[in-house]
Design a protein around this motif. Sequence first.
Motif, short mmCIF file in Angstrom:
data_model
loop_
_atom_site.label_atom_id
_atom_site.label_comp_id
_atom_site.label_asym_id
_atom_site.label_seq_id
_atom_site.Cartn_x
_atom_site.Cartn_y
_atom_site.Cartn_z
N ALA A 1 -1.27 28.92 1.43
CA ALA A 1 -0.03 28.35 1.35
C ALA A 1 0.28 27.47 2.50
O ALA A 1 0.12 27.49 3.64
N GLY A 2 1.20 26.24 1.97
CA GLY A 2 1.77 25.47 3.03
C GLY A 2 1.66 24.02 2.66
O GLY A 2 1.43 23.75 1.55
N PRO A 3 2.32 23.15 3.36
CA PRO A 3 3.00 21.74 2.81
C PRO A 3 1.62 20.96 3.35
O PRO A 3 0.64 21.49 3.78
N ALA A 4 1.62 19.62 2.86
CA ALA A 4 0.63 18.88 3.11
C ALA A 4 0.40 18.61 4.66
O ALA A 4 1.58 18.48 5.22
N ASP A 5 -0.40 18.16 5.14
CA ASP A 5 -0.76 17.96 6.53
C ASP A 5 0.20 16.79 6.76
O ASP A 5 0.07 15.65 6.14
N ALA A 6 0.88 16.74 8.03
CA ALA A 6 2.00 15.74 8.22
C ALA A 6 1.24 14.39 8.49
O ALA A 6 1.73 13.32 8.34
N SER A 7 -0.17 14.59 8.83
CA SER A 7 -1.10 13.22 9.23
C SER A 7 -1.28 12.56 7.78
O SER A 7 -1.61 11.36 7.78
N GLU A 8 -1.02 13.20 6.71
CA GLU A 8 -1.70 12.58 5.55
C GLU A 8 -0.52 12.15 4.94
O GLU A 8 -0.67 11.53 3.43
N LEU A 9 0.89 12.35 5.06
CA LEU A 9 2.09 11.95 4.28
C LEU A 9 2.11 10.52 4.17
O LEU A 9 1.86 9.80 5.23
N SER A 10 2.59 9.83 3.23
CA SER A 10 2.68 8.31 3.32
C SER A 10 4.26 8.36 3.23
O SER A 10 5.23 8.83 2.98
N HIS A 11 4.31 7.11 4.15
CA HIS A 11 5.81 6.59 4.42
C HIS A 11 5.87 5.14 3.71
O HIS A 11 6.87 4.61 4.47
N GLY A 12 5.29 4.75 2.95
CA GLY A 12 5.61 3.45 2.33
C GLY A 12 4.98 2.42 3.27
O GLY A 12 4.33 2.76 3.92
N PRO A 13 5.45 1.16 2.84
CA PRO A 13 5.84 0.60 1.50
C PRO A 13 5.17 1.07 0.23
O PRO A 13 3.93 0.99 0.16
N TYR A 14 5.73 1.22 -0.86
CA TYR A 14 5.29 1.50 -2.03
C TYR A 14 5.29 0.28 -3.17
O TYR A 14 6.09 -0.59 -3.16
N ARG B 1 17.12 7.77 -25.36
CA ARG B 1 16.86 6.98 -23.96
C ARG B 1 17.29 7.97 -22.86
O ARG B 1 18.37 8.92 -23.17
N SER B 2 16.51 7.81 -21.67
CA SER B 2 17.10 8.55 -20.82
C SER B 2 16.71 7.71 -19.35
O SER B 2 15.89 6.95 -19.33
N THR B 3 17.55 8.11 -18.33
CA THR B 3 17.22 7.46 -17.08
C THR B 3 17.73 8.55 -15.91
O THR B 3 18.29 9.41 -16.08
N SER B 4 16.74 8.34 -14.88
CA SER B 4 16.81 9.52 -13.76
C SER B 4 16.64 8.73 -12.41
O SER B 4 15.73 7.72 -12.39
N GLU B 5 17.20 9.37 -11.19
CA GLU B 5 16.89 9.30 -10.00
C GLU B 5 16.57 10.26 -9.16
O GLU B 5 17.31 11.51 -9.77
N SER B 6 15.63 10.45 -8.50
CA SER B 6 15.23 11.84 -7.67
C SER B 6 15.05 11.32 -6.09
O SER B 6 14.69 10.33 -5.82
N ALA B 7 15.06 12.46 -5.34
CA ALA B 7 14.71 12.25 -4.00
C ALA B 7 14.08 13.49 -3.50
O ALA B 7 14.57 14.58 -4.02
N LEU B 8 13.14 13.23 -2.69
CA LEU B 8 12.37 14.51 -2.24
C LEU B 8 12.18 14.28 -0.68
O LEU B 8 11.74 13.31 -0.19
N VAL B 9 12.60 15.43 -0.15
CA VAL B 9 12.72 15.49 1.35
C VAL B 9 11.95 16.92 1.82
O VAL B 9 12.26 17.94 1.32
N LEU B 10 10.93 16.63 2.54
CA LEU B 10 10.15 17.63 3.14
C LEU B 10 10.47 17.70 4.71
O LEU B 10 10.44 16.71 5.47
N SER B 11 10.54 18.87 5.36
CA SER B 11 10.56 19.27 6.54
C SER B 11 9.70 18.67 7.39
O SER B 11 9.79 18.53 8.71
N SER B 12 8.60 18.33 6.92
CA SER B 12 7.36 18.07 7.65
C SER B 12 7.31 16.43 8.00
O SER B 12 6.72 15.85 8.60
N GLY B 13 8.66 15.83 7.43
CA GLY B 13 8.78 14.42 7.85
C GLY B 13 8.84 13.52 6.81
O GLY B 13 8.99 12.19 6.93
N PHE B 14 8.69 13.97 5.55
CA PHE B 14 8.73 12.97 4.27
C PHE B 14 9.97 12.88 3.59
O PHE B 14 10.57 13.85 3.46
#
Length: 360
Positions: free
Chosen positions: A100-113, A159-172
């Motif tokens: 168990a555990g989050p993704a390695d911080a060094s592998e996280l993406s920070h954009g641009p997308y 029809r549907s529309t949505s917005e989402s945000a993902l915040v990880l304590s590892s920095g993403f």
Amino acid sequence: MSDASEKLIQLAESVVKRARSAGADVAEAGARSGWELSARVRLGEPELVEEAGHRSITLRVMKEQRGALTATRDLSEAGIERCVADAMMLVELSEADGCAGPADASELSHGPYPDLEMFDPSLDAIRAEDAIARATEAERAALESDSRLKLSEGATFSRSTSESALVLSSGFVGTARGSYASLVVSPVVEDEGGKRRRGFYWTAGRYLDGLEPGLEVGREAARRTLAKLGARKVPTAEAPVVFDPDVSRSLIGTFASCIVGGAIWRKSSYLLDREGTEVASSLVQIVDDPLIKRAPGSRPFDGEGLASRRNVVVEGGVLKTYLLDCYSARKLGRKSTASGARSGGSVGASTTNFILQAGT
């Protein structure tokens, strides 16, 4: 970034901060809001109209490699406090898992997308009367195309529309906006024995202008329904078969369920230890591609904050890779293929746009 996305980020960040302050080693929050409209007509009369909005927060916490999930739609101060408190209570009751555990911080993406054109702002302008009109037009086109068609199970425009945000304590920190629209028509015809035969046809997509015209959807639904008249059994034989796209999609979906990480580490797949071997005809090429513009499964990053990427699953009939999230990758001693999908706070490997490519 829209104002709504910024507010979702702030909400998710506040939940992550509270969970960390309460003792979580890892905290991951997903905030989501959206709006849906669906209208169904039957034999020219409105039968059902539903319209609703929603906002929610999901939370995953880890402490000493124990995990817990909570979620709430009560975004009041008390509701959020309860969500965090429940997560911290549950994590104390769970069993530790070395993978168990989050993704390695060094592998996280920070954009641009890349702009994957996932959101059509014009959908918000469609009101209930517009949805009813679209469904009515499509059903009428089906029923008027042949005098034998007098019954219908209805037509539905959604029809549907949505917005989402993902915040990880590892920095993403990441946000996404999405939209989807669909139209389905289901005529019914009686055969000579009085048995009712039901057919249907549908069109769907992220953008309204990508849908087939309602008249064409209705007429194709009628054609498919009438084609069921006079159906007969054929003698047992070996013969080439051409599958309808809806049928072939279910076949490819079954294959997809056998190459995701969960099925592999649990040893519940017939494709265990089959990488590098032939699993299909040499004509078969299958890819999982989340970077296709306007496609229903597209996404700029996966559920664990890794940059999305195209994975070649089958090439020339040979299985090239499984689809893995971070957990299944650790279980198998491998690297994630950026295939993590988040649902209700939990994360598991999944497909995006899983495509059997056209050949010659």
